[in-house]
Write a protein that holds these residues in place. Sequence first.
Motif, short mmCIF file in Angstrom:
data_model
loop_
_atom_site.label_atom_id
_atom_site.label_comp_id
_atom_site.label_asym_id
_atom_site.label_seq_id
_atom_site.Cartn_x
_atom_site.Cartn_y
_atom_site.Cartn_z
N TYR A 1 56.61 8.31 25.15
CA TYR A 1 56.87 9.74 25.05
C TYR A 1 57.73 9.97 23.82
O TYR A 1 58.62 9.17 23.50
CB TYR A 1 57.60 10.25 26.30
N TYR B 1 59.95 6.72 23.42
CA TYR B 1 60.54 6.33 24.70
C TYR B 1 59.41 5.73 25.53
O TYR B 1 58.50 6.43 25.97
CB TYR B 1 61.16 7.54 25.40
N ASN C 1 56.94 3.66 28.17
CA ASN C 1 56.61 3.39 29.56
C ASN C 1 56.74 1.88 29.79
O ASN C 1 56.63 1.08 28.86
CB ASN C 1 55.18 3.86 29.84
N ASN D 1 56.81 6.04 33.62
CA ASN D 1 57.99 6.57 32.94
C ASN D 1 57.66 7.79 32.09
O ASN D 1 58.45 8.74 32.01
CB ASN D 1 58.64 5.50 32.06
N THR D 2 56.53 7.77 31.44
CA THR D 2 56.18 8.85 30.51
C THR D 2 56.15 10.19 31.23
O THR D 2 56.61 11.21 30.70
CB THR D 2 54.81 8.57 29.86
N TYR E 1 59.76 11.24 31.67
CA TYR E 1 60.37 11.66 30.41
C TYR E 1 60.02 13.12 30.16
O TYR E 1 60.89 13.94 29.84
CB TYR E 1 59.85 10.81 29.25
N SER E 2 58.76 13.42 30.30
CA SER E 2 58.28 14.78 30.06
C SER E 2 58.89 15.76 31.05
O SER E 2 59.36 16.84 30.68
CB SER E 2 56.75 14.82 30.15
N HIS F 1 62.61 16.35 30.32
CA HIS F 1 62.80 17.20 29.15
C HIS F 1 62.55 18.66 29.51
O HIS F 1 63.28 19.56 29.07
CB HIS F 1 61.86 16.76 28.02
N LEU G 1 66.33 12.32 28.82
CA LEU G 1 65.19 11.45 29.10
C LEU G 1 65.64 10.20 29.86
O LEU G 1 64.94 9.73 30.77
CB LEU G 1 64.48 11.06 27.81
N SER G 2 66.78 9.64 29.47
CA SER G 2 67.29 8.46 30.17
C SER G 2 67.59 8.78 31.63
O SER G 2 67.28 7.99 32.54
CB SER G 2 68.55 7.93 29.48
#
Length: 628
Positions: free
Chosen positions: A356, A365, A367, A387-388, A391-392, A395, A447-448
């Motif tokens: 991402y 970032y 996956n 993970n992706t 992340y999205s 955000h 994101l983290s």
Amino acid sequence: MLQRRDTLKNSEQELRIFRMRSLLAVFVVLTLTAILMGRLAYLQVVQHDLYSTRSENNRVRVEPLPPTRGLIYDREGRLLAENRPTYNLTLVRERVDDLDDTLTLLVELLELPDEDVEAFQVRSRQRQRPYQPALLMSDLDEDQIARVAVNRHRLPGVEVEAQLLRFYPHAEIMAHALGYVGRINVDELKTLDSGRYAGTHFIGKTGVERFYEDELHGQAGLRKVETNARGRVLRELGRVDPVPGENLTLTLDLEMQQLAYDLLDGRRGSIVALEPGTGEILAMVSAPGFDSNQFVTGIDIASYRGLQEDLDLPLFNRAIRGHYPPGSTIKPFLALAGLVEGVITPDRAIHDPGYYQLPNDSRRYRNWLRWGHGRVDMERSIAVSNNTYYYSLAHDLGIDRLHKNMSAFGFGQRVAHDVQGESTALMPSREWKRERFNQAWYPGETLSVGIGQGYWQVTPLQLASATATLANRGHWIKPRLAQQVGDEPLPVQLPDALADIELVNEDWWERVYSGMEKVVSGNEGTARRIGTGLQYRMGGKSGTAQVFSLGQDQRYNADELEERLRDHALFMAFAPLDDPQIAVAVIVENAGGGSTHAAHLARAMTDAWLLEPEENDRDVEAILESEE
């Protein structure tokens, strides 16, 4: 011819001398009388209480009668903390003629080792209330008792008292949850009720023993006895019986607690299991443990130093004070937050290329599956732990809405009712970072947080509590350790619980549950290995928490790292899905992936609680072998 006398008697001079002598004699008599009367007044008036007490003590003595401490049982009535008879050596300083000589004699009679002599002498001079016994030594053996008895005439003010001493039959596995009692110290003595604690030498220091100290302790009594000149009791003149402490029944299940400790198999970590409908804590283990019985009578310096210097930190209660990044275990909670805030729908999908990127940012970032999962909707994102997707989602939510929704599940707060020493851990926010570092919040940090990393930290108890709330469809019940105090059961709904989490669409719960069920039973589930032979519907989520951050293009290789730098393994679960009876959180430090090294432990806990013994044919060794 007779000679005339030159000297005649001088009556006036003799009278003057007589008067002077008389006045001097009267003055001396009056002065001595005044001194005598003053001394009598001083003794009879000023020091009346002191000498009256001393006189009375030659004949009558008031002795405190400490209460019997309440017993502690598990939910099935199995004894977890009992009182066993023992003999204590006590000293009343006001009755000792020469304290130094008395202590020297006692050290010689008891044959104390050099390392214990200093502590022995410190206790003898510890501040005590007047005429209250100071505890010098506990748990005397028969030889020591005999030597003190033979030399009793040389030891005024020294007594050997028969009392009940706390004992923990399952000390190591229960040490952190139960806590322990220990000697009352100087600071505690200042605040304790002198009447209630008369003759009492021990008080709850940690855990349940400390939280429920008032209920467990009881009320001291007293007795008035007549003694002879040597202090031997002749008869009892009066008595006020002590009131024993209340017995305590805990929600813990001894067999579940033992199983959790055995499953950790000497590794650093924690397992917490709750009953979602009641908040009752079934097991709360922190490993490694320690022998809490050592602290009751006073642990020796060498043993205590050994516990403190142990790199595995056996004294540290990981279940309530350990701070761990939650990793991917929080993805079901984030999915619900996205639904609540209208950022996603259950069927909305993204395409995952394996990474991402933030707008106008070249950093990728990644996956955990470097080539990506392709098309991912909400349920699949949970099942494959993509993970992706998160992340999205993170955000789009932003840190403010993330913080609000995760706080609703109890993250960043103390969640339990009666767990002494529980930590809040950390649910980061924009305001927190500004106060802590005087810095702004950056999008990359959001994101983290979206994959349970960065600043976010949870305790195992928090994770188990949040899982129970999820299983309850948002109904919030505070976890508790006590089921019943005396004859009074604790209510299920305790005060100060968080507000329930209400969804616009109740079907969203089922959609999140479906994703969690696919984790353990789906073809792509990260923990599908534990779904083999499952006899009930179970929802879970694995997590792998990094101990340190990797660079953008670095790959994690456990074999190249020191053991304590490897990832933590996490897993959370509840079962059965249609009627949740147990919620579990597992954390194994530096073990690696949660689906490999923590999921099977959660499965073992749910099996043990939900299945009859004849239905559950796997032993601990077989469960641990399945990890390899």
